[in-house]
Write an enzyme that holds these catalytic residues in place. Structure first.
Site, PDB file in Angstrom:
ATOM      1  N   ARG A  82      84.255 -12.635  37.843  1.00 53.78           N
ATOM      2  CA  ARG A  82      83.774 -13.655  38.780  1.00 53.78           C
ATOM      3  C   ARG A  82      83.684 -13.087  40.200  1.00 53.78           C
ATOM      4  O   ARG A  82      82.762 -13.395  40.946  1.00 53.78           O
ATOM      5  CB  ARG A  82      84.690 -14.876  38.700  1.00 53.78           C
ATOM      6  CG  ARG A  82      84.103 -16.090  39.368  1.00 53.78           C
ATOM      7  CD  ARG A  82      84.893 -17.333  39.052  1.00 53.78           C
ATOM      8  NE  ARG A  82      86.229 -17.306  39.621  1.00 53.78           N
ATOM      9  CZ  ARG A  82      87.143 -18.262  39.443  1.00 53.78           C
ATOM     10  NH1 ARG A  82      86.850 -19.317  38.703  1.00 53.78           N
ATOM     11  NH2 ARG A  82      88.324 -18.173  39.988  1.00 53.78           N
ATOM     12  N   LYS A 185      82.602 -17.537  44.622  1.00 51.24           N
ATOM     13  CA  LYS A 185      83.770 -17.959  45.408  1.00 51.24           C
ATOM     14  C   LYS A 185      83.716 -17.345  46.809  1.00 51.24           C
ATOM     15  O   LYS A 185      84.539 -16.488  47.171  1.00 51.24           O
ATOM     16  CB  LYS A 185      85.048 -17.553  44.651  1.00 51.24           C
ATOM     17  CG  LYS A 185      86.141 -18.600  44.760  1.00 51.24           C
ATOM     18  CD  LYS A 185      87.214 -18.349  43.733  1.00 51.24           C
ATOM     19  CE  LYS A 185      88.543 -18.953  44.090  1.00 51.24           C
ATOM     20  NZ  LYS A 185      88.549 -20.377  44.341  1.00 51.24           N
ATOM     21  N   GLU A 221      81.344 -30.995  40.474  1.00 50.24           N
ATOM     22  CA  GLU A 221      82.776 -30.691  40.348  1.00 50.24           C
ATOM     23  C   GLU A 221      83.541 -31.279  41.525  1.00 50.24           C
ATOM     24  O   GLU A 221      82.960 -31.827  42.456  1.00 50.24           O
ATOM     25  CB  GLU A 221      83.006 -29.185  40.242  1.00 50.24           C
ATOM     26  CG  GLU A 221      82.612 -28.392  41.468  1.00 50.24           C
ATOM     27  CD  GLU A 221      83.012 -26.924  41.360  1.00 50.24           C
ATOM     28  OE1 GLU A 221      84.046 -26.611  40.743  1.00 50.24           O
ATOM     29  OE2 GLU A 221      82.286 -26.086  41.915  1.00 50.24           O
TER      30      GLU A 221
END
Ligand SMILES: Cc1ncc(COP(=O)(O)O)c(C=O)c1O
Length: 338
Positions: A82, A185, A221
């Site tokens: 990620r 992120k 989310e």
């Protein structure tokens, strides 16, 4: 703080300096040998690209003191994948998986006495950070980067049992743009979330739910965690969307659900479906599962019960049992620190 003086049962989710952090620098096309650094500080040019243009991405994972006395870390291989998605998006160099794992081993070993004891419910929080540290005033990618991993002990989130929380949907704010950076992120995503999160908290809602940024029709989310629900038929339902972060906790819970013969549905979820769900939760590294008792939008209030639902409970218990070595690690998720 000396680890001998830590009161493990009152530890929250905050930062405390530890023995060291570990760092490597990218220069002239390669990463340097990683080194442990004692001072919890970093020196860089005042023109560093991470300071001006947000060339900064981070990760979050945990290491647990397990029943057999060993320390194991949950799914670091997923975190490096990620992080490298973020690296690719901000034109920073990738971190080789081997280097990432080597650095996790180094920093956790050097801070092993900060891993909370088995049975306290705490963990060593591991925070990898990739930043552009080259000096530049034009907007272009840095030629120099630092990749560091810091660690800090954190306590059990649920001290008096799992507590459901209420979530608010703020229609005037989005956490991501339709074709933006919600799936990586980036540090900047979180700067942008501070204001809506404060507005929700001021109104008494600890967490914020975001709908899709284009039409506000589908569920995306929560501010710092994924959304999933248990349908009336008992299925695990979680959204597919271009603008959400792929939660490693959510991936793990889906595998656990399948192990328990709970069907998993990965698909866009229209907000109208909120009326039909039996149980709703937020999931992420910090807490594993936070049951949601109520979701408040501008024209509806959806309620899901004031206690943790039975399926959420089962999933939470299995996940935390794997983390602490109380249930066999059949998926090979745990990295032993040695
Ligand atoms: C926006 C967002 N979604 C989801 C998550 C949960 O991801 P994970 O389960 O990998 O911690 C996080 C936590 O870092 C997050 O910041």
């Amino acid at each position: 703080m000396d680890p001998k003086d830590i009161n493990w049962s009152s530890l929250g989710f905050g930062y405390m300096p530890t023995n060291s952090y570990v760092r490597t620098t990218w220069l002239d096309g390669k990463w340097s040998e990683p080194v442990l650094i004692k001072e919890p500080t970093i020196t860089m040019s005042i023109a560093a690209t991470c300071l001006h243009y947000g060339q900064a991405a981070f990760e979050g994972l945990k290491a647990f003191r397990q029943k057999d006395g060993k320390v194991r870390c949950l799914r670091p291989w997923e975190n490096v994948k990620r992080m490298n998605l973020a690296a690719d998006y901000m034109l920073a160099p990738a971190i080789p998986e081997e280097l990432y794992i080597q650095m996790i081993q180094m920093v956790v070993k050097d801070n092993i006495e900060y891993v909370p004891p088995y049975g306290t419910g705490g963990a060593l929080y591991i925070r990898p950070l990739l930043i552009g540290t080259g000096a530049q005033v034009g907007v272009s990618p840095s030629k120099m980067y630092d990749f560091l991993i810091l660690v800090t002990p954190v306590g059990a989130y649920y001290k008096g049992g799992i507590q459901p929380v209420e979530a608010l949907v703020l229609d005037d704010y989005d956490r991501a743009a339709p074709h933006g950076t919600g799936h990586v992120k980036f540090a900047g995503n979180y700067a942008a979330s501070l204001k809506p999160s404060k507005i929700a908290k001021t109104q008494g809602y600890p967490i914020t739910l975001f709908f899709d940024p284009k039409d506000h029709e589908f569920i995306d989310e929560f501010g710092t965690s994924n959304f999933f629900a248990i349908s009336k038929e008992g299925h695990y339902v979680t959204p597919v969307s271009r603008s959400i972060l792929h939660s490693i906790t959510n991936m793990s819970l889906q595998d656990i659900a399948k192990d328990m013969d709970i069907p998993v549905e990965l698909r866009p979820i229209h907000k109208a479906e909120l009326a039909d769900f039996a149980e709703v939760a937020a999931c992420g590294t910090a807490v594993v599962i936070t049951p949601i008792s109520k979701i408040v939008t501008k024209d509806h209030t959806y309620t899901f019960g004031e206690t943790c639902g039975p399926t959420l409970r089962k999933l939470y218990d299995r996940m935390t049992a794997i983390q602490h070595g109380d249930y066999p690690d059949t998926h090979n998720w745990m990295l032993e620190i040695k």
